[in-house]
Design a protein around this motif. Structure first.
Motif, PDB file in Angstrom:
ATOM      1  N   ARG A 152     -14.194  40.980 -11.651  1.00 38.40           N
ATOM      2  CA  ARG A 152     -13.969  40.275 -12.532  1.00 38.40           C
ATOM      3  C   ARG A 152     -12.123  40.474 -12.254  1.00 38.40           C
ATOM      4  NH1 ARG A 152     -15.357  37.179 -16.267  1.00 38.40           N
ATOM      5  NH2 ARG A 152     -17.906  36.702 -16.782  1.00 38.40           N
ATOM      6  N   TYR A 214     -15.858  37.884  -3.157  1.00 34.72           N
ATOM      7  CA  TYR A 214     -14.815  36.431  -2.904  1.00 34.72           C
ATOM      8  C   TYR A 214     -15.173  35.759  -4.030  1.00 34.72           C
ATOM      9  CZ  TYR A 214     -10.313  34.841  -2.671  1.00 34.72           C
ATOM     10  OH  TYR A 214      -9.114  33.925  -3.727  1.00 34.72           O
ATOM     11  N   LEU A 216     -17.897  34.234  -4.511  1.00 35.88           N
ATOM     12  CA  LEU A 216     -18.398  34.277  -5.889  1.00 35.88           C
ATOM     13  C   LEU A 216     -17.941  34.253  -7.078  1.00 35.88           C
ATOM     14  CD1 LEU A 216     -21.154  34.164  -6.626  1.00 35.88           C
ATOM     15  CD2 LEU A 216     -21.256  36.730  -7.439  1.00 35.88           C
ATOM     16  N   ARG A 217     -16.505  34.284  -6.766  1.00 41.72           N
ATOM     17  CA  ARG A 217     -15.337  33.815  -7.761  1.00 41.72           C
ATOM     18  C   ARG A 217     -15.402  32.065  -7.792  1.00 41.72           C
ATOM     19  NH1 ARG A 217     -12.011  38.102  -9.961  1.00 41.72           N
ATOM     20  NH2 ARG A 217     -10.545  37.035  -9.421  1.00 41.72           N
ATOM     21  N   LYS A 218     -15.508  31.334  -6.132  1.00 40.75           N
ATOM     22  CA  LYS A 218     -15.156  29.967  -6.817  1.00 40.75           C
ATOM     23  C   LYS A 218     -15.928  30.128  -7.885  1.00 40.75           C
ATOM     24  CE  LYS A 218     -13.288  30.400  -2.835  1.00 40.75           C
ATOM     25  NZ  LYS A 218     -13.562  30.237  -0.662  1.00 40.75           N
ATOM     26  N   PRO A 219     -16.103  28.541  -9.019  1.00 36.90           N
ATOM     27  CA  PRO A 219     -17.275  28.258  -9.819  1.00 36.90           C
ATOM     28  C   PRO A 219     -18.009  27.393  -9.057  1.00 36.90           C
ATOM     29  CG  PRO A 219     -15.002  27.921 -10.393  1.00 36.90           C
ATOM     30  CD  PRO A 219     -15.098  28.640  -9.547  1.00 36.90           C
ATOM     31  N   VAL A 221     -19.629  28.020  -6.329  1.00 42.58           N
ATOM     32  CA  VAL A 221     -19.544  28.794  -4.892  1.00 42.58           C
ATOM     33  C   VAL A 221     -20.958  27.716  -4.628  1.00 42.58           C
ATOM     34  CG1 VAL A 221     -20.841  30.098  -6.495  1.00 42.58           C
ATOM     35  CG2 VAL A 221     -20.301  31.428  -4.045  1.00 42.58           C
TER      36      VAL A 221
ATOM     37  N   MET B   1      -6.402  34.024  -8.306  1.00 41.86           N
ATOM     38  CA  MET B   1      -7.439  33.440  -9.055  1.00 41.86           C
ATOM     39  C   MET B   1      -7.962  35.029  -9.867  1.00 41.86           C
ATOM     40  SD  MET B   1     -10.787  31.208  -7.447  1.00 41.86           S
ATOM     41  CE  MET B   1     -11.261  32.686  -6.121  1.00 41.86           C
ATOM     42  N   LEU B   3     -10.561  36.069 -13.205  1.00 44.25           N
ATOM     43  CA  LEU B   3     -11.479  35.402 -13.796  1.00 44.25           C
ATOM     44  C   LEU B   3     -12.041  36.840 -15.367  1.00 44.25           C
ATOM     45  CD1 LEU B   3     -13.815  35.701 -10.990  1.00 44.25           C
ATOM     46  CD2 LEU B   3     -13.478  33.524 -12.702  1.00 44.25           C
ATOM     47  N   ASP B   4     -10.588  37.079 -15.505  1.00 51.59           N
ATOM     48  CA  ASP B   4     -10.642  38.084 -16.396  1.00 51.59           C
ATOM     49  C   ASP B   4     -11.229  37.638 -17.437  1.00 51.59           C
ATOM     50  OD1 ASP B   4      -8.899  38.739 -14.812  1.00 51.59           O
ATOM     51  OD2 ASP B   4      -7.723  39.722 -16.317  1.00 51.59           O
ATOM     52  N   LEU B   8     -18.830  32.851 -16.721  1.00 45.93           N
ATOM     53  CA  LEU B   8     -19.033  32.182 -15.757  1.00 45.93           C
ATOM     54  C   LEU B   8     -19.326  30.453 -15.046  1.00 45.93           C
ATOM     55  CD1 LEU B   8     -20.359  35.555 -13.739  1.00 45.93           C
ATOM     56  CD2 LEU B   8     -18.327  34.626 -13.642  1.00 45.93           C
ATOM     57  N   SER B   9     -19.611  29.877 -14.204  1.00 45.69           N
ATOM     58  CA  SER B   9     -20.007  29.062 -14.101  1.00 45.69           C
ATOM     59  C   SER B   9     -21.699  29.042 -13.968  1.00 45.69           C
ATOM     60  CB  SER B   9     -19.285  27.913 -12.646  1.00 45.69           C
ATOM     61  OG  SER B   9     -19.722  28.459 -11.532  1.00 45.69           O
ATOM     62  N   ARG B  11     -23.610  28.195 -11.288  1.00 46.02           N
ATOM     63  CA  ARG B  11     -23.720  28.429  -9.866  1.00 46.02           C
ATOM     64  C   ARG B  11     -23.192  29.483  -9.549  1.00 46.02           C
ATOM     65  NH1 ARG B  11     -22.485  24.691  -5.031  1.00 46.02           N
ATOM     66  NH2 ARG B  11     -23.277  22.512  -5.712  1.00 46.02           N
ATOM     67  N   GLN B  12     -21.980  30.346 -10.263  1.00 43.05           N
ATOM     68  CA  GLN B  12     -21.954  31.981 -10.220  1.00 43.05           C
ATOM     69  C   GLN B  12     -23.193  33.106 -10.799  1.00 43.05           C
ATOM     70  OE1 GLN B  12     -18.149  31.414 -12.201  1.00 43.05           O
ATOM     71  NE2 GLN B  12     -17.262  32.604 -10.894  1.00 43.05           N
ATOM     72  N   ALA B  15     -26.365  33.083  -8.560  1.00 45.91           N
ATOM     73  CA  ALA B  15     -25.705  32.880  -7.294  1.00 45.91           C
ATOM     74  C   ALA B  15     -26.414  34.858  -7.518  1.00 45.91           C
ATOM     75  CB  ALA B  15     -24.607  33.344  -6.451  1.00 45.91           C
TER      76      ALA B  15
END
Lengths: 298, 195
Positions: A152, A214, A216-219, A221, B1, B3-4, B8-9, B11-12, B15
């Motif tokens: 994160r 990395y 996985l950090r994209k919403p 993904v 990018m 995310l702190d 989370l979406s 999808r995240q 996954a």
């Protein structure tokens, strides 16, 4: 009276200094040094027919188990500290990788005892068996270490992900190597070759985990991306065990039944060359694609 | 990018859960796969002797003619190969299983170094046949003098069942410290044995 021409110094273009440690460069350097030391030990001890007392040989094997960590500290970590923007939590991730290996991977692997029941199985069964057992345990533990520690907060670029994944792998490999050195009584050269293979395989496979983490950090993904990455890492881990076993006996001839441990390095070299090259290409291509896309949006 | 603190979406999260579920499933299936490979067997049929059984798939099978009907050995068990052997001994009309064990006892005492019979108990095979079993031990010395190997303590089990005119002797031998660990192979062999 002569007049000296007055020259204007052209304005020097300020080149932007790269603020991060160059991950691939240090990783290649460590891998090459590790390979060179292992090969020198293997050929050197054979050349001078070195015979050491058993206790000394064990002590040296134990010291060798710490070599990948020493190389990482002296090359990657030192370079990291000199960088303008160092990655802060590499040591913590390295320690977590080591703890995951000694606390979970080693006990689980000994419960599976894969070498006892897979050593005489067919090639396909061995690949499937090692993927589901040793490979999956190793890949998932590294994924979990990264996902629940720095994912994160510290994965700002793809190369951050690769750097942290490699740190986790170095810790992981060090714990595996220490366990190997403590539970096996091999000659120094044989132990060094085996531990080099373990370290290089772990380090070479780890960027796959970093790369998919990395993503996985994209919403948005693709939901299967991390899973595919972990499966591919587990498969490569299994292949490294199975093919290494095939390589070390490939030298058997009619005149000798002894195997040749140095051939096992072939698999480690293959993994380092192929995976480092492929992953560095993928990282660069993905970064460039993202930069282009960002430019188009502006 | 960064995310702190961002949530989370879907999808995240999905996954990530998929990786956890797949890893647990793969490791669980790894245990199942291990069992399927360890317990895999090949069929053995000898119509002349009227015997059929299943022996461990990874073991080496030997059909010894007059010496034994079947001998299966685990090539991975070193330095002493765990062995299952089945032999037929012709018997007279009044013979009892204990007589056969006496015969084997005398033969082995002369042949095997440090041979000791440890116990005898009546037993019933999974197929319902009644017989008698004997547990014994001896020292195995590798016949190759160049190996300079120490003697190995072998623990073994004979199971004798009588049928018309023949005694069926089923023997299980293993290095003493793996006798119990490898005994499941012998138990599985007995369950598949028909004669």
């Amino acid at each position: 009276m002569t007049s000296r021409p007055y020259l204007l110094t052209p304005q020097r273009e300020e080149s932007e200094r790269y603020p991060y440690r160059r991950v691939w460069r240090t990783a290649w350097l460590e891998a090459l040094l590790l390979l060179a030391i292992a090969a020198a030990l293997a050929f050197g001890t054979r050349l001078i027919a070195l015979r050491l007392p058993a206790d000394l040989e064990r002590a040296l094997s134990f010291a060798y188990a710490l070599l990948p960590l020493s190389l990482w500290l002296s090359i990657s970590y030192t370079a990291e500290r000199r960088a303008l923007q160092p990655r802060r939590n590499l040591l913590a991730v390295l320690a977590l990788g080591g703890l995951a290996a000694s606390g979970v991977a080693v006990p689980l692997t000994s419960i599976f005892a894969a070498e006892e029941w897979l050593s005489t199985a067919s090639g396909l069964n061995r690949i499937i068996g090692y993927t589901l057992t040793v490979g999956m345990v190793h890949a998932f533990l590294k994924y979990a270490v990264l996902r629940y520690s720095v994912w994160r907060t510290d994965f700002n670029t793809r190369l951050d992900a690769v750097a942290y994944a490699m740190a986790a792998a170095v810790g992981f490999a060090t714990a595996l190597n220490i366990h190997f050195a403590l539970t096996n009584t091999l000659s120094l050269a044989s132990a060094a070759l085996r531990m080099t293979e373990i370290a290089l395989a772990q380090i070479a496979i780890s960027p796959i985990i970093g790369f998919v983490l990395y993503e996985l950090r994209k919403p948005t993904v693709f939901v299967l991306t991390p899973l595919l990455g972990v499966l591919i890492a587990a498969l490569f881990n299994a292949l490294s065990i199975v093919i290494r076993a095939g390589l070390i006996v490939s030298g058997i001839s009619r005149t000798s039944t002894a195997n040749n441990a140095i051939y096992g390095l072939g698999m480690a070299v293959f993994l380092v060359v192929v995976l480092f090259s492929a992953l560095s290409f993928l990282v660069r291509a993905a970064d460039e694609r993202e930069a282009l896309r960002a430019g188009e949006v502006r | 990018m960064r995310l702190d603190d961002a949530p989370l979406s879907l999808r995240q999260r999905l996954a990530n859960y998929l990786v956890i579920i797949a890893a647990l499933a793969a490791i669980t299936y790894g245990f199942v796969y291990r069992e399927s490979i360890i317990s895999a067997t090949f069929p053995f049929v000898n119509r002349e002797a009227g015997i059929s059984a299943r022996y461990p798939a990874r073991w080496l099978l030997d059909e010894g003619g007059s010496r034994f009907v079947l001998r299966a050995q685990d090539p991975a068990a070193l330095p002493f190969k765990t062995t299952i052997r089945l032999q037929l001994i012709p018997i007279g009309s009044g013979a009892r299983p204990a007589d056969i064990l006496d015969l084997l006892d005398i033969d082995r005492a002369a042949r095997l170094p440090a041979y000791r019979s440890l116990s005898r108990t009546p037993t019933v095979l999974p197929g319902g046949q009644r017989g008698q079993q004997m547990i014994y031990a001896y020292a195995y010395i590798d016949p190759n003098p160049f190996l300079q190997a120490e003697p190995i303590t072998v623990r073994a089990l004979d199971l004798v069942v009588l049928r018309t005119g023949q005694a069926v002797v089923i023997t299980y031998e293993a290095k003493a410290d793996v006798f119990e660990k490898h005994k499941h192979y012998f138990d599985a062999f007995l369950r598949s044995l028909t004669f």
